[in-house]
Scaffold this motif. Structure first.
Motif, PDB file in Angstrom:
ATOM      1  N   ALA A 121       0.851  -1.204   0.000  1.00  0.00           N
ATOM      2  CA  ALA A 121       0.000   0.000   0.000  1.00  0.00           C
ATOM      3  C   ALA A 121       0.877   1.241   0.000  1.00  0.00           C
ATOM      4  O   ALA A 121       1.962   1.250   0.568  1.00  0.00           O
ATOM      5  CB  ALA A 121      -0.904  -0.004   1.232  1.00  0.00           C
ATOM      6  N   SER A 122       0.372   2.291  -0.641  1.00  0.00           N
ATOM      7  CA  SER A 122       1.130   3.546  -0.695  1.00  0.00           C
ATOM      8  C   SER A 122       0.356   4.664  -0.010  1.00  0.00           C
ATOM      9  O   SER A 122      -0.857   4.787  -0.187  1.00  0.00           O
ATOM     10  CB  SER A 122       1.385   3.950  -2.148  1.00  0.00           C
ATOM     11  OG  SER A 122       1.968   5.239  -2.183  1.00  0.00           O
ATOM     12  N   ASN A 123       1.102   5.493   0.721  1.00  0.00           N
ATOM     13  CA  ASN A 123       0.501   6.658   1.366  1.00  0.00           C
ATOM     14  C   ASN A 123       0.564   7.891   0.452  1.00  0.00           C
ATOM     15  O   ASN A 123       0.420   9.018   0.913  1.00  0.00           O
ATOM     16  CB  ASN A 123       1.245   6.932   2.684  1.00  0.00           C
ATOM     17  CG  ASN A 123       0.636   8.071   3.467  1.00  0.00           C
ATOM     18  OD1 ASN A 123      -0.570   8.126   3.643  1.00  0.00           O
ATOM     19  ND2 ASN A 123       1.455   9.009   3.926  1.00  0.00           N
ATOM     20  N   GLY A 144      -4.015   2.277  -2.495  1.00  0.00           N
ATOM     21  CA  GLY A 144      -3.627   3.491  -1.774  1.00  0.00           C
ATOM     22  C   GLY A 144      -4.128   3.401  -0.340  1.00  0.00           C
ATOM     23  O   GLY A 144      -5.192   2.818  -0.075  1.00  0.00           O
ATOM     24  N   PHE A 145      -3.340   3.939   0.582  1.00  0.00           N
ATOM     25  CA  PHE A 145      -3.732   3.950   2.008  1.00  0.00           C
ATOM     26  C   PHE A 145      -3.307   5.333   2.487  1.00  0.00           C
ATOM     27  O   PHE A 145      -2.185   5.516   2.961  1.00  0.00           O
ATOM     28  CB  PHE A 145      -2.968   2.832   2.730  1.00  0.00           C
ATOM     29  CG  PHE A 145      -3.602   2.308   3.993  1.00  0.00           C
ATOM     30  CD1 PHE A 145      -4.974   2.355   4.203  1.00  0.00           C
ATOM     31  CD2 PHE A 145      -2.805   1.714   4.979  1.00  0.00           C
ATOM     32  CE1 PHE A 145      -5.543   1.841   5.371  1.00  0.00           C
ATOM     33  CE2 PHE A 145      -3.363   1.197   6.138  1.00  0.00           C
ATOM     34  CZ  PHE A 145      -4.733   1.264   6.329  1.00  0.00           C
ATOM     35  N   HIS A 146      -4.190   6.308   2.308  1.00  0.00           N
ATOM     36  CA  HIS A 146      -3.810   7.717   2.424  1.00  0.00           C
ATOM     37  C   HIS A 146      -4.182   8.286   3.790  1.00  0.00           C
ATOM     38  O   HIS A 146      -5.344   8.553   4.070  1.00  0.00           O
ATOM     39  CB  HIS A 146      -4.497   8.509   1.290  1.00  0.00           C
ATOM     40  CG  HIS A 146      -4.158   9.970   1.293  1.00  0.00           C
ATOM     41  ND1 HIS A 146      -5.056  10.941   0.952  1.00  0.00           N
ATOM     42  CD2 HIS A 146      -3.009  10.616   1.621  1.00  0.00           C
ATOM     43  CE1 HIS A 146      -4.483  12.120   1.059  1.00  0.00           C
ATOM     44  NE2 HIS A 146      -3.247  11.954   1.464  1.00  0.00           N
ATOM     45  N   PHE A 147      -3.133   8.465   4.606  1.00  0.00           N
ATOM     46  CA  PHE A 147      -3.306   9.049   5.942  1.00  0.00           C
ATOM     47  C   PHE A 147      -3.161  10.566   5.848  1.00  0.00           C
ATOM     48  O   PHE A 147      -2.650  11.089   4.867  1.00  0.00           O
ATOM     49  CB  PHE A 147      -2.242   8.487   6.900  1.00  0.00           C
ATOM     50  CG  PHE A 147      -2.426   7.031   7.216  1.00  0.00           C
ATOM     51  CD1 PHE A 147      -3.069   6.635   8.387  1.00  0.00           C
ATOM     52  CD2 PHE A 147      -1.956   6.048   6.341  1.00  0.00           C
ATOM     53  CE1 PHE A 147      -3.234   5.289   8.681  1.00  0.00           C
ATOM     54  CE2 PHE A 147      -2.133   4.710   6.629  1.00  0.00           C
ATOM     55  CZ  PHE A 147      -2.768   4.319   7.804  1.00  0.00           C
ATOM     56  N   GLU A 158      -7.963   7.304   3.777  1.00  0.00           N
ATOM     57  CA  GLU A 158      -8.636   6.933   2.528  1.00  0.00           C
ATOM     58  C   GLU A 158      -8.034   5.618   2.034  1.00  0.00           C
ATOM     59  O   GLU A 158      -6.802   5.521   1.887  1.00  0.00           O
ATOM     60  CB  GLU A 158      -8.434   8.026   1.474  1.00  0.00           C
ATOM     61  CG  GLU A 158      -9.149   9.327   1.783  1.00  0.00           C
ATOM     62  CD  GLU A 158      -8.900  10.425   0.747  1.00  0.00           C
ATOM     63  OE1 GLU A 158      -9.795  11.247   0.547  1.00  0.00           O
ATOM     64  OE2 GLU A 158      -7.811  10.464   0.143  1.00  0.00           O
ATOM     65  N   VAL A 159      -8.881   4.650   1.785  1.00  0.00           N
ATOM     66  CA  VAL A 159      -8.451   3.371   1.194  1.00  0.00           C
ATOM     67  C   VAL A 159      -8.793   3.461  -0.291  1.00  0.00           C
ATOM     68  O   VAL A 159      -9.968   3.563  -0.654  1.00  0.00           O
ATOM     69  CB  VAL A 159      -9.176   2.178   1.862  1.00  0.00           C
ATOM     70  CG1 VAL A 159      -8.874   0.887   1.122  1.00  0.00           C
ATOM     71  CG2 VAL A 159      -8.784   2.089   3.329  1.00  0.00           C
ATOM     72  N   ASP A 171     -10.791  -4.326   1.133  1.00  0.00           N
ATOM     73  CA  ASP A 171     -11.515  -4.802   2.331  1.00  0.00           C
ATOM     74  C   ASP A 171     -10.543  -4.961   3.497  1.00  0.00           C
ATOM     75  O   ASP A 171     -10.832  -4.573   4.635  1.00  0.00           O
ATOM     76  CB  ASP A 171     -12.187  -6.157   2.067  1.00  0.00           C
ATOM     77  CG  ASP A 171     -13.290  -6.065   1.014  1.00  0.00           C
ATOM     78  OD1 ASP A 171     -13.680  -4.923   0.676  1.00  0.00           O
ATOM     79  OD2 ASP A 171     -13.742  -7.125   0.524  1.00  0.00           O
ATOM     80  N   ALA A 172      -9.376  -5.562   3.194  1.00  0.00           N
ATOM     81  CA  ALA A 172      -8.387  -5.815   4.252  1.00  0.00           C
ATOM     82  C   ALA A 172      -7.856  -4.496   4.812  1.00  0.00           C
ATOM     83  O   ALA A 172      -7.679  -4.349   6.030  1.00  0.00           O
ATOM     84  CB  ALA A 172      -7.231  -6.648   3.688  1.00  0.00           C
ATOM     85  N   LEU A 173      -7.626  -3.504   3.937  1.00  0.00           N
ATOM     86  CA  LEU A 173      -7.111  -2.215   4.420  1.00  0.00           C
ATOM     87  C   LEU A 173      -8.168  -1.464   5.227  1.00  0.00           C
ATOM     88  O   LEU A 173      -7.837  -0.736   6.174  1.00  0.00           O
ATOM     89  CB  LEU A 173      -6.611  -1.362   3.253  1.00  0.00           C
ATOM     90  CG  LEU A 173      -5.321  -1.863   2.583  1.00  0.00           C
ATOM     91  CD1 LEU A 173      -4.956  -0.983   1.382  1.00  0.00           C
ATOM     92  CD2 LEU A 173      -4.146  -1.905   3.568  1.00  0.00           C
ATOM     93  N   MET A 174      -9.430  -1.648   4.886  1.00  0.00           N
ATOM     94  CA  MET A 174     -10.502  -1.044   5.696  1.00  0.00           C
ATOM     95  C   MET A 174     -10.435  -1.611   7.115  1.00  0.00           C
ATOM     96  O   MET A 174     -10.516  -0.875   8.110  1.00  0.00           O
ATOM     97  CB  MET A 174     -11.887  -1.333   5.082  1.00  0.00           C
ATOM     98  CG  MET A 174     -12.167  -0.624   3.767  1.00  0.00           C
ATOM     99  SD  MET A 174     -12.284   1.168   3.892  1.00  0.00           S
ATOM    100  CE  MET A 174     -13.840   1.371   4.746  1.00  0.00           C
ATOM    101  N   ALA A 175     -10.275  -2.931   7.196  1.00  0.00           N
ATOM    102  CA  ALA A 175     -10.210  -3.579   8.524  1.00  0.00           C
ATOM    103  C   ALA A 175      -8.930  -3.167   9.254  1.00  0.00           C
ATOM    104  O   ALA A 175      -8.934  -2.902  10.465  1.00  0.00           O
ATOM    105  CB  ALA A 175     -10.269  -5.102   8.360  1.00  0.00           C
TER     106      ALA A 175
END
Ligand SMILES: NC(=O)c1ccc[n+]([C@@H]2O[C@H](COP(=O)([O-])OP(=O)(O)OC[C@H]3O[C@@H](n4cnc5c(N)ncnc54)[C@H](O)[C@@H]3O)[C@@H](O)[C@H]2O)c1
Length: 508
Positions: A121-123, A144-147, A158-159, A171-175
């Motif tokens: 995942a990328s921020n 994307g995994f936007h903090f 944001e996933v 789904d996994a990144l949401m969890a």
């Protein structure tokens, strides 16, 4: 696939231990997750761990967690030498410099090391998630995994699903986001994703307003705080984020959207960036910070003038009613005749039109015409504007009268949509465009914007509160007067406004 965000032995890699990477490692560890942290710069990860330890200890002192929990969280973070040490990780979050080549190279290297079902995942805050994945053998595992900055304080994440991201990854990144005590929101890859797209409405429209000489940046900030209900005005906010961050991001977003007029950047902001007037960090931005504090120019006192008599246009019945009610409270001599008497101050209450258009289309004397913004409650601050030939005596009389109960007034040059109408209509319209493009659900759009940008309301709820039909009118009039596609209403907005339903209404 095999990613279980809630497994007790979950192991996450974080690459890049700068402002974001350290925050991500901290919230992951605080959520009970083991973390391997690495940075290319020697000593950077160690320095970050020291910083995280201090932050967790401070959180414990403030009662956010026990001292034991803080120590346990710090102990969950292990500093490692490089990607090669991330082999056993179930997921890896990248937070290195915002450079697509560096990121893509890193992902290719990483893919050769980690297991096939390891999520990558990328921020990234501005690069296409789909593009970042395109050098991977298995782009389906990438998202994307936007903090948001600062990570421990900003709960939103944001996933982002790229075009080839497999649904189990999102789904996994949401969890995972939830386990990291965040508020994750699912977003489809788009320039600016969700929050940074909507955020453009605020800064860009404000910049255009100032560029066009309609009001000063201090006046825009005052109106957006007091009338719009925003915690910070757009210019003090840009001073905080710094123009060398905001302007390149605006210019990139505009290109990524193939020059969509809604995202057109401002030339004046580019010039200020070129001049190095960046904001707080250079001690000079829109405000001066040389003393260490923001120097705010004082507000000029309201003129003492009052009109002999006032006539209010009925062209906008709701605006007429609101303004006459206020004028009665102020004890103003309001004329009830169909036409203004000779010498009367003429007040118009447009939604999206400028003073000139109102005066000409309604057959009023432009020299005596002043417009008043009635879209918002006129309690904390009021906005008036004049056409190019309104006589200053009439402007001052309107200003003096509307400030006579102590409520401050901002008087601007002529503009379709005043200050607040046009900025907020733009935010609502962009929020509707995000919904129309199915970048996120209507409820998530509002949730993400209130959490990520601290706006008083999400864009869709904002539109509902002010009246979707009125926002539509503001935009249509702005488009007509400006002859600019920038203001064209989205179909999401115009359909719901005409159907009389909430802007949060999804399609059936
Ligand atoms: N700062 C923000 O407000 C913010 C918000 C959201 C997202 N982001 C994104 O997060 C990412 C990181 O931003 P930041 O503000 O933390 O930057 P930063 O400059 O503070 O930190 C980046 C770190 O990455 C390290 N690094 C660079 N190349 C590397 C490599 N190949 N391998 C390992 N480490 C490497 C650097 O040494 C540095 O410590 C960027 O993509 C940025 O767009 C930033």
């Amino acid at each position: 696939m095999g990613f279980d965000a809630n497994r007790p032995d979950l192991l996450i890699g974080v690459i890049g231990a700068g402002a974001m990477g350290r925050g991500i490692a901290q919230v992951a560890a605080a959520g009970g997750i083991r973390v391997r942290l690495t940075d290319a710069k020697p000593g950077a990860a160690q320095e970050a761990l020291k910083f995280i330890d201090g932050m967790l200890k401070r959180a414990a002192e403030k009662g956010g967690m026990t001292a034991e929990q803080a120590t346990a969280a710090t102990e969950r973070i292990q500093i490692v030498d490089g990607p090669v040490d991330l082999k056993p990780c179930h997921g890896v979050i990248e937070a290195v410099v915002e450079n697509p080549d560096i990121k893509q190279k890193l992902f290719a290297e990483l893919e050769a090391i980690v297991a096939d079902d390891c999520i990558i995942a990328s921020n990234t805050s501005s690069l296409s998630v789909t593009l970042l994945a395109n050098k991977l053998k298995h782009p389906g595992r990438f998202a994307g995994f936007h903090f948001f900055n600062p990570v421990p304080l900003m709960r939103l994440v944001e996933v982002i699903d790229g075009v080839l991201t497999e649904p189990w990854v999102g789904d996994a990144l949401m969890a995972l986001g939830k386990r990291m005590t965040r508020e994750p929101v699912r977003v489809k890859d788009a320039p600016g994703f969700l929050v940074n797209q909507v955020g453009r409405g605020y800064s860009l429209e404000a910049s255009h307003l100032v560029s066009e000489g309609i009001a000063s940046f201090v006046e825009v900030d005052r109106v957006m705080r007091d009338v719009g209900g925003f915690r910070m005005g757009p210019f003090e906010l840009m001073d905080l984020t710094a123009l060398d961050v905001t302007q390149p991001a605006s210019e990139l977003l505009y290109m990524q959207f193939f020059h969509e007029a809604r995202y057109r950047p401002s030339l004046v902001m580019r010039s200020r960036l070129d001049a190095g007037i960046l904001g707080r960090k250079t001690k000079r931005g829109f405000y001066d910070y040389s003393s260490g504090e923001q120097a705010v120019p004082p507000e000029a006192p309201a003129p003492g003038a009052k009109p002999q008599s006032v006539w209010v246009s009925r062209a906008e019945p709701a605006g007429h009613a609101a303004l006459v009610q206020l004028l009665d409270k102020l004890g103003a001599p309001v004329e009830s005749t169909a036409k203004p008497s000779a010498g009367a101050l003429i007040l118009v209450t447009p939604f999206g039109e400028d003073t000139t258009t109102c005066a000409l289309e309604q057959g009023l004397d432009p020299k005596r015409t002043v417009a008043v913004d009635t879209l918002f409650p006129m309690v904390k601050r009021r906005t008036i504007m004049t056409c190019p030939i309104t006589e200053p005596a009439y402007r001052d009389a309107a200003h003096g009268l509307l400030a006579s109960d102590g409520v401050p007034v901002v008087a601007t040059k002529d503009s379709p949509g005043f200050i607040a109408q046009r900025i907020i209509a733009m935010i609502v319209n962009i929020g509707c465009s995000v919904a129309q493009n199915q970048t996120a659900t209507p409820a998530d759009i509002d949730k993400a914007v209130t959490l990520g940008l601290n706006y008083p309301h999400g864009p869709l709820a904002f539109g509902d509160r002010l009246g979707a039909d009125r926002i539509l009118k503001v935009l249509m009039n702005m488009q007509r007067v400006y002859a600019d596609q920038r203001y064209r209403p989205t179909l999401w907005l115009s359909r719901r406004a005409r159907l009389g339903v909430s802007l949060l209404t999804p399609d059936t």
